[in-house]
Design an enzyme around this catalytic site. Structure first.
Site, PDB file in Angstrom:
ATOM      1  N   ASP A   1       0.805  -1.215   0.000  1.00 52.43           N
ATOM      2  CA  ASP A   1       0.000   0.000   0.000  1.00 52.43           C
ATOM      3  C   ASP A   1       0.841   1.270   0.000  1.00 52.43           C
ATOM      4  O   ASP A   1       0.313   2.363  -0.220  1.00 52.43           O
ATOM      5  CB  ASP A   1      -0.961   0.010   1.190  1.00 52.43           C
TER       6      ASP A   1
ATOM      7  N   LYS B   1      -6.343  -4.408  -6.305  1.00 57.14           N
ATOM      8  CA  LYS B   1      -6.823  -3.569  -5.203  1.00 57.14           C
ATOM      9  C   LYS B   1      -8.098  -2.855  -5.664  1.00 57.14           C
ATOM     10  O   LYS B   1      -8.805  -3.341  -6.541  1.00 57.14           O
ATOM     11  CB  LYS B   1      -5.735  -2.572  -4.794  1.00 57.14           C
TER      12      LYS B   1
END
Length: 170
Positions: free
Chosen positions: A54, A81
């Site tokens: 991330d 994602k």
């Protein structure tokens, strides 16, 4: 307000070491705050994001903006994602003169040629991390973040916090 702690099990803690390579030193203070100091970035960076995928968007944007050639690995999960974050980064970095190039075998190269912030509009692709990764480029010039409310997923006060430290948020 969320804090970054010196000792944490969270993958995002890796940002301290990564940003040190990009010229941002982090000093942890007694009151759970941090002091950031600008230093000279490394000539080049190589980082495996397997344990902290991330962070890849933020690092790619910073590396491109600074013109620090960066090799990124461990990005496999970014394609699944909120959006295909690799494709989104490639599209949006190009607007500024940056690039995220697939070199094969799981290696991506961040580069920039004449990186410039001059009223570009950044698409967020319904992805909170796209908005937050590109927002600090406003330090370099005006830009627009599409669908800014997307940050509600992880950091609803993001824009208010930026306003507190001097960003003009409209």
């Amino acid at each position: 307000m969320p804090t970054l702690r010196r000792y944490s099990w969270q993958g995002d803690q890796a940002i301290v070491g990564i940003m040190a390579q990009l010229g941002v030193q982090t000093e942890f203070l007694a009151n759970e705050s941090v002091r950031l100091t600008q230093t000279a970035p490394a000539a080049a960076v190589e980082q495996d994001f397997t344990d902290c995928p991330d962070l890849a968007q933020t690092v790619a944007v910073v590396a491109a903006a600074l013109g620090v050639p960066t090799i990124m690995t461990g990005l496999e999960s970014l394609r699944i994602k909120e959006t295909d974050r690799i494709a989104a980064l490639q599209q949006e970095l190009a607007k500024f003169g940056g690039a995220l190039t697939d070199e094969g075998e799981g290696r991506f190269r961040v580069s920039a040629d004449g990186f410039e912030v001059k009223n570009q509009t950044v698409a967020t692709y319904h992805d909170h991390r796209m908005a937050m990764a590109f927002a600090p480029l406003a330090l370099r010039g005006p830009l627009t973040i599409e669908a800014p409310r997307v940050v509600r997923k992880s950091y609803p006060q993001f824009w208010q916090e930026l306003g507190k430290i001097g960003f003009e948020v409209r």
